[in-house]
Design an enzyme around this catalytic site. Structure first.
Site: not given
Length: 368
Positions: A132, A274, A304
């Site tokens: 990520c 993020h 996500n």
């Protein structure tokens, strides 16, 4: 042991840096709302929103790969930068970087194939694997290529199809992750230009590799017959521990990059972290601190999306007119590895950014 760049490291030269000139995103058209999640998970819309801030996530259709999503986002970013991939036979992009944890194949890298599909065959192309944190790590790689003279313009793409890694019995990951891609075009420029990347920070801690992982599917499994089962090819995460590490690492990294950019927290106009889950975003923002009304977020709509989450959120905000020329933007991310990173940049003037929804693609969706 944690490895970090020294706080005084000269990451960028006084006379040149990377300048953002285009950004875009793409998500598949198929949305899975919270009420459509498997009944066996025992969750409802209110429960998922309360724990994660997510209302829906996108899923790639069968036969659509990470590379396909990357191609869509790349085409849009090039359009946003007012560029075509090739002008008179001369590539306007001379390096392609792809950040992903869900490549189409273990080998070869995805970037060369993407470059060829864009008509950029022969261009330098490579992948970045930092989970990520991949977009921020890819941004650092782009800055390096541009400031070293290896490239004049770089296409950076972050793309994920996490749905291919999710255990259908694991609701903790299933409620979080979606599929999508984001892309940015950067050129060599000066630090005083709108769009300039002014500071970077990267870090890692391999002792935490077990907190977020796909245990099987690699050389470790093939070298140890009998130790791994079919379920080891699914994504696994220890959520409570990850929450603590994510908040701590992103906060520390953000403060480091603010110091390198010579910014105070109150100088931040827009904060894009993020898009892990809403509670992490809120906790990091409070510790920097950045007021909630300066956060850039679209987690409620896409979930996500791993490495793609920052460029997707930025593209979405730009498309809604929420980002303006000259605004100071702070980025920060955390992912498996463990990896983390932050960047400070000034928002550029660019062509209108298309919406991220799959209903209006910039180029036809290929399946080959």
């Amino acid at each position: 042991m944690t490895h970090r760049l020294p706080s005084a490291a000269p990451l960028l030269t006084p006379s040149r840096t990377a300048v953002l000139e285009g950004i875009a995103g793409f998500v598949p058209p198929d949305a899975v709302a919270n009420d459509a999640l498997p009944a066996a998970w025992g969750v409802d819309d209110a429960w998922v929103r309360r724990r994660t801030g997510i209302g829906e996530r996108r899923r790639a259709a069968p036969g659509v790969t990470t590379g396909d999503l990357a191609l869509e986002a790349a085409g849009r970013a090039l359009s946003a930068a007012d560029r075509s991939p090739v002008d008179g036979g001369r590539p306007l992009v001379d390096a392609v970087i792809v950040a992903t944890s869900t490549p189409d194949r273990p080998m070869p890298a995805m970037a060369p194939r993407l470059a060829t599909r864009l008509g950029l065959g022969g261009t330098a192309a490579w992948d970045v694997s930092a989970a990520c944190s991949g977009f921020v790590y890819g941004l650092a790689a782009a800055v390096g290529a541009l400031t070293s003279g290896c490239a004049d313009r770089v296409l950076l793409v972050a793309a994920e199809v996490y749905s291919t890694l999710l255990d259908p019995l694991d609701r903790s990951a299933g409620i979080l992750f979606g599929d999508g891609a984001g892309a940015a075009v950067l050129r060599r420029g000066a630090p005083d230009e709108p769009g300039a990347v002014l500071a970077l920070d990267l870090g890692s801690d391999g002792s935490g590799e077990g907190l977020i992982q796909v245990p099987g599917g690699g050389a470790l499994e093939r070298s140890r017959p009998g130790e791994f089962g079919p379920d080891d090819r699914y994504f696994r995460m220890r959520g409570h521990d990850v929450f603590q590490h994510a908040v701590t690492r992103m906060t520390q990294s953000a403060h480091t990059v603010l110091k390198r950019a010579d910014w105070a927290a109150e100088d931040i106009d827009r904060f894009c972290a993020h898009q892990a889950n809403a509670r992490i975003l809120s906790a990091v923002g409070a510790r920097i601190p950045v007021p909630d009304d300066r956060h850039v977020t679209n987690i409620a709509l896409v979930g996500n999306t791993g490495a793609a989450s920052i460029p997707l959120a930025l593209a979405d905000a730009a498309g809604r007119g929420e980002l303006h020329v000259g605004q100071r933007v702070l980025l920060t991310a955390f992912g498996a590895g463990l990896t983390w990173g932050s960047a400070a940049l000034v928002w550029p003037e660019m062509a209108a950014v298309a919406g991220i929804d799959g209903a209006d693609p910039a180029v036809p969706m290929p399946v080959a």
